[in-house]
Design a protein around this motif. Structure first.
Motif, mmCIF file in Angstrom:
data_model
loop_
_atom_site.group_PDB
_atom_site.id
_atom_site.type_symbol
_atom_site.label_atom_id
_atom_site.label_comp_id
_atom_site.label_asym_id
_atom_site.label_seq_id
_atom_site.Cartn_x
_atom_site.Cartn_y
_atom_site.Cartn_z
ATOM 1 N N LYS A 1 48.294 34.162 42.154
ATOM 2 C CA LYS A 1 48.758 35.265 42.422
ATOM 3 C C LYS A 1 49.634 35.087 43.656
ATOM 4 O O LYS A 1 49.656 34.292 44.539
ATOM 5 C CB LYS A 1 47.616 36.230 42.884
ATOM 6 N N SER A 2 50.500 36.216 44.069
ATOM 7 C CA SER A 2 51.602 36.041 44.749
ATOM 8 C C SER A 2 51.096 36.061 46.287
ATOM 9 O O SER A 2 52.044 35.735 47.399
ATOM 10 C CB SER A 2 52.674 37.188 44.676
ATOM 11 N N ASP A 3 49.951 36.509 46.726
ATOM 12 C CA ASP A 3 49.405 36.420 47.998
ATOM 13 C C ASP A 3 49.246 34.999 48.534
ATOM 14 O O ASP A 3 49.471 34.712 49.739
ATOM 15 C CB ASP A 3 48.110 37.158 48.281
ATOM 16 N N LYS A 4 49.335 34.075 47.360
ATOM 17 C CA LYS A 4 49.097 32.524 47.906
ATOM 18 C C LYS A 4 50.243 32.134 48.486
ATOM 19 O O LYS A 4 50.532 31.335 49.074
ATOM 20 C CB LYS A 4 48.456 31.959 46.690
ATOM 21 N N LEU B 1 49.207 44.588 49.746
ATOM 22 C CA LEU B 1 48.859 43.393 49.754
ATOM 23 C C LEU B 1 47.923 43.428 48.286
ATOM 24 O O LEU B 1 48.002 42.447 47.657
ATOM 25 C CB LEU B 1 47.940 42.906 50.826
ATOM 26 N N ASP B 2 47.174 44.635 47.977
ATOM 27 C CA ASP B 2 46.726 44.717 46.600
ATOM 28 C C ASP B 2 47.513 44.515 45.511
ATOM 29 O O ASP B 2 47.024 43.799 44.463
ATOM 30 C CB ASP B 2 45.726 46.018 46.716
ATOM 31 N N GLU C 1 40.058 41.759 36.173
ATOM 32 C CA GLU C 1 39.045 40.984 36.803
ATOM 33 C C GLU C 1 37.850 41.481 37.545
ATOM 34 O O GLU C 1 37.866 42.828 37.754
ATOM 35 C CB GLU C 1 39.963 40.826 38.188
ATOM 36 N N LYS D 1 48.452 40.879 44.919
ATOM 37 C CA LYS D 1 47.375 40.430 44.314
ATOM 38 C C LYS D 1 47.313 40.381 42.758
ATOM 39 O O LYS D 1 46.483 39.873 42.222
ATOM 40 C CB LYS D 1 45.935 40.642 45.021
ATOM 41 N N ARG D 2 48.019 41.243 42.212
ATOM 42 C CA ARG D 2 48.239 41.721 40.798
ATOM 43 C C ARG D 2 49.477 40.917 40.264
ATOM 44 O O ARG D 2 49.753 41.113 38.970
ATOM 45 C CB ARG D 2 48.089 43.112 40.631
ATOM 46 N N SER E 1 41.605 49.722 40.657
ATOM 47 C CA SER E 1 40.528 48.715 41.503
ATOM 48 C C SER E 1 39.380 49.720 42.112
ATOM 49 O O SER E 1 39.544 50.559 42.640
ATOM 50 C CB SER E 1 41.211 48.150 42.588
ATOM 51 N N ARG F 1 37.572 31.940 40.176
ATOM 52 C CA ARG F 1 37.663 31.769 41.777
ATOM 53 C C ARG F 1 36.274 31.980 42.411
ATOM 54 O O ARG F 1 35.849 32.883 42.297
ATOM 55 C CB ARG F 1 38.626 32.743 42.044
ATOM 56 N N SER G 1 43.273 41.564 56.398
ATOM 57 C CA SER G 1 44.009 42.298 55.238
ATOM 58 C C SER G 1 45.540 42.579 55.572
ATOM 59 O O SER G 1 46.295 43.400 55.144
ATOM 60 C CB SER G 1 43.244 43.658 55.081
#
Length: 755
Positions: free
Chosen positions: A140-143, A177-178, A227, A181-182, A257, A691, A156
Motif C-alpha cells: 500500500k501507498s503509505d509504505k 492516510l486511511d 481486509e 492505505k487502500r 472501514s 501482515r 497517524s
C-alpha cells in the motif's frame, strides 16, 4: 611521462574541450497526436548524459547540454509504452523535436527506478517517480511515503521535514492516510512533496502537502479487496471491504472501514496553587467502535470537461467509565463518571473541470461539511449531588471556489505558470449547552506564480488576501489578512540545491475556542472558551541545502524560525477559586531549530530513512488572567524507518518515533520512544497478503509526563496507557488488475479546529 607525451596529452584534451558545445533541446512527445505526460527522456552522447521528464502537456526542455560528439541519442520510456530510441545529428533543428510513442500490448509494466536523476526539484516542490518493484506485491501507498526523503509517518500523521503535519492529496483531491492505505503502490506514478504550500491549498495554516499522482489506464475493470485484522489485546478487531469500477467514461471507488477502539488509561495529577494542594487519581476504561465510509466518482462528460463527486462519513461511539479519588488540603473524595460520546461527520463535494486547451483550464468547486459531537456524562462524588452533563456541538460549512490555471506563459522569454482563484466559506457553529452560536464568513482571493528565471534559479510566489467576519448576538469581528508565500531555489549543480522559504498563514479560532461558558468534565478539567479571541498569524522562515549522491543517497539540512505574535494557546485561569482551562491570544510564541534528514541504502538491501531535529520553543503570555506567564525549552524530534525485502516475497520494516520533551504554554511533556515492527508476505498467487505487526514494541506501559512550574502554580500529571499490541491482518484481492485516477483538487478547509 616525457615532456613530449605530456604536451601531446594536453593538446588532445584541449582539442576535446574546444570541440565541446552546448546544445538546447526542446520538443513534445505524442501518442496518436495526444500529448503524453511523465515520459522519461534520456539524452546520451559519447561523454555526457542527462534525463528529463515531460510535463502534463507532453513538453520537455533541456538547456546547456554539453557534448563533443556530432550526434546524440534520445531514449524515451514510460510505463505501458514501447521504448523509443533515435539518434539525431547536431545539425538538425533541436528546438522543435516531435516524437510519437506506441502503447505496449502487455497488461502491466513496471515503472522506472527512483534515483537522483529522475527526482525533479522545483522551487516549491520535489517530485519522486515510484517503482513498484521496490515493494512486495499489493503493498500500500503509505509504505511509499515512509521511504521518501524528508517524509515520515508518526502515529497517524504524515510529517515533512520531521515537524510539519502534511495534508494528503490523491490526484489533487484532499484525502487521508486511511485512503492511502487502500491504494496499491503499483498504481502510483509519482509523489509530490510540497514543504511550503501555496494559498491555493487554503489561506489557513497548512504546514505541508503530500500529493500522490496515480497512473492512467484506459481498460475497463472491476477490482476490490477485503481486509480483516485482529489484535491480541484490548479486543482489537477491524474489517475493510473496498471496490473500484471503471467503465468507458466513469470511475467509481469506495471503501468502508469498521474497527473497535478500546483503551485502559491510568492518570495521576498533583497541583499546588498558592499553597492549596490538590491530588487526583483516575482510572478510565473505554470500550467503543469507529467507522469510516469513503467514495469517489469521476465522470468524463466529453474530451474537454469532467466532473468529480466525492463523499465521506466518519463516526464513533465510546462508552467510558472513570473511577478515582481527589484530595485537597483537608478532605478526600471518591468519584465515578459514566459517559457516552458520539461523533458523526460527513461531507460531499463536487468539482467541475473544463480544459480550454492544453495550457488553460477552469475549475468550479463546491463542498458541504457537517460535524456533530455529543457527550453525555453523569458525575457522582461521595458527598455531592450527581452532576449530569450533556454537551452537544454542531458545525456546518458550505464553500464554493473558482480557479483558473494557465501554463507555458512567457515573460521576457522566461517560462511561467500562474493560478488565480476566489473562495467563499460560510460556517455555522452551535453549542447546545448555552445556546451559543456563531456565524463565520470567509472570502479570499489568491494568485500563484511559478517562474523559471534560468537553469539554476527559479522562484515561486503566492499572494492571498483573506477577509473574515464572525457574528452573533454579542460578537461582531472583522479582520483582513495579507498572506504571502515565497520559495526560491538555486541549483549549484544537478545534485546540490539551496532552498529559501517564507510563508504567512492564518489559523482561526473555532467554536470550542470561542464558547464563553465553562464546561465541566472532571474535578481537574473544565474548559471555557474566549469570545474575544482573534485569529493567529504565523510567520515561517526556512533555509535549507540538500545533496544527492551518485548511488541515490540523500542528505538535507534545514534551519527554521516560526514567530507568532498573537498565538492562540491553551492556558489556566482562576475562576471562583477553581482552576479552569481556557484559551487566549498570548503575547508571542517562537520556535527555532534545525532538521537533518538522511536517506540511503545499506549493504544494497536495507533502506534507511532518518529524520532528526532539535528546536527551542518559547511562549510568553501577557494575559492578565493567565496563571502561567512563560514556558520555554529545547525539544528533540526523531523519526526512523528501516525496510528490506527477502527474495521480493517478504517485506520487513521497523519504524520509530520520538518527540520529547514537547512544550506548550502550560506544559512540558515527556514521552517514551515508540517502535513498531511489521512483516508482510503474499500467498495464493499474490491474491492474499498476510501482515504481522507489533505496535509499540517496548511500551508494555506507555507513560506520558506533563509538568509545569511557576511562582504560584505547579502541576505534574502522569498518564499510563498500554497501547502495545500484536496484530495479524489478512487482505484478499479480487478482480482485474487496473490503474485508475481522479484529478482536480477538492476544496480544503482545514483552518477550523474541530476538537
Amino acid at each position: 611521462m616525457t615532456s613530449k607525451k605530456l604536451l601531446y596529452l594536453i593538446i588532445v584534451l584541449f582539442s576535446i574541450y574546444s570541440y565541446s558545445q552546448e546544445v538546447h533541446l526542446k520538443g513534445i512527445v505524442n501518442d496518436n497526436q495526444i500529448p503524453v505526460a511523465d515520459v522519461l527522456i534520456q539524452i546520451i552522447s559519447a561523454n555526457n548524459k542527462t534525463i528529463a521528464i515531460t510535463n502534463e502537456n507532453g513538453l520537455f526542455e533541456i538547456k546547456n547540454f554539453k557534448t563533443a560528439s556530432d550526434s546524440i541519442t534520445i531514449l524515451l520510456s514510460k510505463t505501458g509504452y514501447i521504448e523509443f530510441k533515435k539518434e539525431i545529428a547536431l545539425q538538425d533543428d533541436l528546438t522543435n523535436l516531435r516524437f510519437d510513442i506506441e502503447k505496449e500490448r502487455v497488461v502491466e509494466l513496471n515503472e522506472v527506478t527512483v534515483n537522483a536523476s529522475n527526482t525533479i526539484v522545483k522551487s516549491n516542490k520535489t517530485t519522486y517517480r515510484i517503482d513498484s518493484k521496490d515493494f512486495i506485491k499489493n503493498a500500500k501507498s503509505d509504505k511509499v511515503l515512509q521511504t521518501l526523503p524528508n517524509v515520515s509517518i508518526s502515529n497517524s500523521d504524515v510529517l515533512v521535514d520531521n515537524r510539519k503535519k502534511a495534508t494528503i492529496f490523491i490526484d489533487g483531491i484532499e484525502s487521508s492516510l486511511d485512503e492511502l492505505k487502500r491504494l496499491d503502490v503499483k498504481e502510483i506514478n509519482k509523489v509530490e512533496v510540497i514543504s511550503n504550500p501555496a494559498a491555493s491549498f487554503g489561506t489557513d495554516h497548512i504546514s505541508a502537502v503530500v500529493q500522490v499522482i496515480t497512473k492512467v489506464k484506459n481498460e475497463k475493470f472491476i477490482k476490490g479487496e477485503i481486509e480483516s485484522y485482529a489484535g491480541v489485546r484490548l479486543g482489537k478487531f477491524g474489517i475493510i471491504p473496498a471496490i473500484s469500477i471503471k467503465t468507458k467514461n466513469v470511475i467509481f471507488k469506495a471503501f468502508y472501514s469498521y474497527s473497535t477502539n478500546n483503551q485502559n488509561i491510568k492518570s495521576d495529577l498533583t497541583r499546588n496553587e498558592n499553597n492549596n494542594l490538590f491530588v487526583q487519581t483516575n482510572q478510565r476504561d473505554v470500550k467503543g467502535w469507529q467507522d469510516f465510509f469513503n467514495s469517489k466518482m469521476k465522470i468524463n462528460l466529453n474530451k474537454k470537461s469532467s466532473i468529480n463527486l466525492s463523499g465521506n462519513l466518519f463516526g464513533y461511539k465510546f462508552d467510558g467509565r472513570n473511577t478515582g479519588s481527589y484530595q485537597d488540603n483537608t478532605n478526600l473524595f471518591t468519584y465515578k463518571i459514566d459517559d457516552v460520546e458520539k461523533l458523526k461527520k460527513w461531507s460531499v463535494s463536487s468539482i467541475y473541470n473544463y480544459n480550454f486547451n492544453s495550457k488553460s483550464k477552469l475549475l468550479l468547486k463546491f463542498k458541504y461539511f457537517d460535524y456533530k459531537n455529543k457527550n453525555e456524562s453523569i458525575y457522582t462524588a461521595d458527598t455531592q449531588t450527581p452532576i449530569v452533563n450533556t454537551i452537544f456541538s454542531d458545525t456546518k460549512e458550505t464553500s464554493e471556489e473558482i480557479v483558473f490555471e494557465k501554463k507555458d506563459v512567457k515573460i521576457l522569454q522566461m517560462p511561467m505558470e500562474y493560478t488565480v482563484g476566489y473562495k467563499n466559506i460560510y460556517r455555522k457553529f452551535y453549542f447546545q449547552a448555552n445556546n451559543f452560536d456563531l456565524n463565520q464568513y470567509v472570502n479570499s482571493l489568491y494568485i500563484n506564480t511559478d517562474l523559471e528565471i534560468n537553469d539554476k534559479f527559479s522562484v515561486f510566489l503566492s499572494f492571498a488576501t483573506d477577509f473574515t467576519k464572525n457574528k452573533n448576538a454579542v460578537i461582531n469581528q472583522d479582520y483582513t489578512s495579507i498572506l504571502p508565500t515565497f520559495s526560491a531555489l538555486y541549483k549549484f549543480d544537478n545534485k546540490i540545491n539551496l532552498v529559501l522559504d517564507y510563508s504567512r498563514k492564518i489559523t482561526r479560532p473555532s467554536a470550542n475556542y470561542l464558547n464563553p461558558q465553562a464546561i465541566f468534565f472532571n474535578p481537574t478539567f473544565s474548559l471555557q472558551g474566549n469570545s474575544d479571541l482573534l485569529p493567529e498569524v504565523r510567520n515561517i522562515y526556512e533555509i535549507g541545502i540538500n545533496k544527492r549522491f551518485e548511488k541515490g543517497s540523500y542528505v538535507s539540512f534545514k534551519v527554521f524560525n516560526e514567530y507568532t505574535p498573537n498565538a492562540i494557546m491553551e492556558t489556566f485561569i482562576n475562576d471562583n477559586n477553581s482552576v479552569i482551562n481556557s484559551y487566549a491570544n498570548i503575547g508571542k510564541a517562537t520556535i527555532s531549530g534545525a532538521n537533518i534528514s538522511f536517506n540511503t541504502t545499506v549493504f544494497k538491501v536495507l533502506d534507511v530513512n532518518l529524520n532528526n531535529g532539535l528546536s527551542y520553543s518559547k511562549y510568553i503570555s501577557n494575559s492578565e488572567t493567565s496563571l502561567i506567564k512563560e514556558n520555554s525549552g529545547f525539544s528533540f524530534n526523531s523519526n526512523l524507518y528501516l525496510s528490506t525485502m527477502v527474495k521480493k516475497k517478504v517485506s520487513l520494516s521497523l519504524s520509530g518515533n520520538f518527540n520529547s520533551p514537547n512544550y506548550s504554554l502550560i506544559s512540558k511533556t515527556y514521552t517514551n520512544p515508540l517502535f513498531t515492527f511489521e512483516s508482510e508476505s503474499t500467498f495464493l498467487k499474490d491474491r492474499l497478503n498476510v501482515r504481522l505487526s507489533y505496535f509499540d514494541i517496548f511500551g508494555l506501559i506507555t507513560r506520558t509526563r506533563d509538568e509545569i512550574s511557576s511562582p504560584q502554580f505547579n502541576q505534574i500529571s502522569i498518564r499510563e496507557n498500554r497501547i502495545t499490541n500484536f496484530t495479524i491482518s489478512l487482505i484478499y484481492n479480487f478482480g482485474k488488475t487496473f490503474n485508475d485516477r481522479f484529478s482536480n483538487p477538492v476544496i480544503n478547509n482545514d483552518d477550523i479546529i474541530i476538537k
